[in-house]
Design an enzyme around this catalytic site. Structure first.
Site, PDB file in Angstrom:
ATOM      1  N   GLU A 131       0.713  -1.109   0.237  1.00 41.25           N
ATOM      2  CA  GLU A 131      -0.038  -0.052   0.217  1.00 41.25           C
ATOM      3  C   GLU A 131       0.770   1.190  -0.108  1.00 41.25           C
ATOM      4  OE1 GLU A 131      -1.632   1.791   3.450  1.00 41.25           O
ATOM      5  OE2 GLU A 131      -0.779   0.313   4.742  1.00 41.25           O
ATOM      6  N   LYS A 144      -3.297  -2.201  16.174  1.00 39.94           N
ATOM      7  CA  LYS A 144      -2.743  -1.465  17.099  1.00 39.94           C
ATOM      8  C   LYS A 144      -3.658  -1.200  18.319  1.00 39.94           C
ATOM      9  CE  LYS A 144      -1.573   1.386  14.329  1.00 39.94           C
ATOM     10  NZ  LYS A 144      -1.617   0.589  13.319  1.00 39.94           N
TER      11      LYS A 144
HETATM   12  N1  PSU Z   1      -1.736   1.616  10.541  1.00 40.08           N
HETATM   13  C1  PSU Z   1      -0.513   1.890  10.493  1.00 40.08           C
HETATM   14  N2  PSU Z   1      -0.015   2.636   9.462  1.00 40.08           N
HETATM   15  C2  PSU Z   1      -0.837   3.223   8.559  1.00 40.08           C
HETATM   16  C3  PSU Z   1      -2.178   2.776   8.494  1.00 40.08           C
HETATM   17  C4  PSU Z   1      -2.725   2.199   9.510  1.00 40.08           C
HETATM   18  O1  PSU Z   1       0.343   1.556  11.320  1.00 40.08           O
HETATM   19  O2  PSU Z   1      -0.102   3.773   7.374  1.00 40.08           O
HETATM   20  C5  PSU Z   1      -2.929   3.377   7.386  1.00 40.08           C
HETATM   21  C6  PSU Z   1      -3.495   2.288   6.707  1.00 40.08           C
HETATM   22  O3  PSU Z   1      -3.340   2.588   5.240  1.00 40.08           O
HETATM   23  C7  PSU Z   1      -4.867   1.773   6.863  1.00 40.08           C
HETATM   24  C8  PSU Z   1      -5.379   3.193   6.869  1.00 40.08           C
HETATM   25  O4  PSU Z   1      -5.386   1.174   5.689  1.00 40.08           O
HETATM   26  O5  PSU Z   1      -4.157   3.725   7.724  1.00 40.08           O
HETATM   27  C9  PSU Z   1      -6.630   3.142   8.024  1.00 40.08           C
HETATM   28  O6  PSU Z   1      -7.079   4.202   8.209  1.00 40.08           O
HETATM   29  P1  PSU Z   1      -8.460   4.426   8.710  1.00 40.08           P
HETATM   30  O7  PSU Z   1      -8.306   3.821  10.215  1.00 40.08           O
HETATM   31  O8  PSU Z   1      -8.639   6.041   8.781  1.00 40.08           O
HETATM   32  O9  PSU Z   1      -9.336   3.653   8.195  1.00 40.08           O
END
Ligand code: PSU
Ligand code: MN
Length: 302
Positions: A25, A160
């Site tokens: 990603e 996390k």
């Molecule tokens: N967790 C991480 N690093 C990240 C993300 C999540 O440790 O970069 C990013 C990923 O791209 C994940 C997104 O798909 O955040 C999720 O965002 P949200 O919680 O807004 O859906």
């Protein structure tokens, strides 16, 4: 295949010759880590996949063109622009494409686009999940719904504890997404190898994991599989230190009224500051570890 999507030559050749491809990603590059560590990590992640006999396909949208496989200079461009690039989850893809913008794809958007290109597996750091207090905020990452619809195996280091891990597991159960623990019964918690929760099924080898994925798809079951891979012990953080940092970051976020898709990038950056960069080092190492496992599984999938 589709003039909105450009698959780069190496990835196209691999797909045609059935050489295993592992997707990556790009939100992790633009929003997940600071420059220049983000670019270094993205390039090293690709190298690990190459070194393990697969071809990497980092996915992003550059000036409205969906790219399956980025050049090094495109990775550098996204890394330098950082949060100026739009964080693009599945729902945002048509907007970013039709407006000719730059978009860094989250786990949801990357999963959708990878599957569309014929890629079966994807390595990342952590996926989004059900946020703490989602009962009030409704903040549930689109990553989870995408996993229930798209045929993709996602290798991550668990979730996390900025998230509610229990609710995240419940949601995935409702959506029929199997949560596999690689060589563990316990759900890994990203910065640490253990949480207080159990995975759905434990499998101990890449072959066993590949066989489960293949069985799901042979049965025409929609959706993906989530593989959780604990951070190596030598790279994990001290549990009290990280728990404290997360609590402090969550409090600060509430004070600043940060909501919606800004929450995850804010928390990651804040936790990095509070831990004086230690969380970033763990984050980088777990990404590498996931690239390795994804490559090992990918060999049995194509
Ligand atoms: N967790 C991480 N690093 C990240 C993300 C999540 O440790 O970069 C990013 C990923 O791209 C994940 C997104 O798909 O955040 C999720 O965002 P949200 O919680 O807004 O859906
Ligand atoms: Mn959200």
């Amino acid at each position: 295949m589709n003039d909105l999507i450009a698959i780069n030559d190496k990835v196209l050749e691999a797909l045609e010759k059935k050489i295993p491809v592992v997707a990556l990603e790009s939100t992790i590059i633009s929003h997940g880590m600071p420059y220049p560590e983000n670019v270094k990590t993205a390039l090293e992640a690709q190298k690990i996949i190459y070194d393990n006999g697969c071809v990497p396909a980092t996915i992003a949208i550059i000036k409205g063109q969906i790219k399956i496989g980025l050049t090094d200079s495109e990775i550098d461009y996204l890394g330098k622009k950082g949060t100026e690039v739009l964080k693009t989850s599945t729902r945002d893809i048509p907007y970013v494409v039709s407006q000719g913008l730059d978009g860094a794809t989250t786990v949801s958007a990357t999963s959708y686009l990878a599957a569309k290109a014929g890629i079966k597996i994807f390595a990342t750091g952590g996926i989004g999940g059900v946020h703490r207090k989602a009962q009030e905020t409704f903040d549930i990452s689109a990553d989870l719904d995408e996993l229930s619809k798209t045929k993709i195996a996602v290798v991550c280091a668990g979730a996390k504890s900025i998230l509610d891990l229990g609710l995240t597991l419940e949601y995935l159960e409702t959506k029929a997404v199997d949560v596999i623990g690689y060589q563990t019964n316990v759900l890994p918690a990203f910065y640490t190898s253990k949480s207080d929760f159990f995975v759905n099924h434990r499998l101990d080898s890449p072959l066993d994991i590949a066989n489960l994925i293949k069985a799901k798809w042979q049965l025409d079951m929609p959706g993906g599989v989530l593989i959780t891979n604990p951070i190596p012990q030598e790279d994990e953080m001290d549990k009290d230190t990280i728990d404290k940092a997360i609590s402090e970051a969550l409090l600060e976020m509430e004070k600043l009224h940060i909501t919606g898709n800004k929450t995850t990038p804010y928390l990651l950056a804040k936790i990095k500051d509070i831990t004086k960069g230690n969380s970033l080092q763990s984050n980088i190492k777990l990404v590498y570890n996931n690239c390795l496992l994804a490559s090992q599984i990918a060999k049995y999938l194509y």
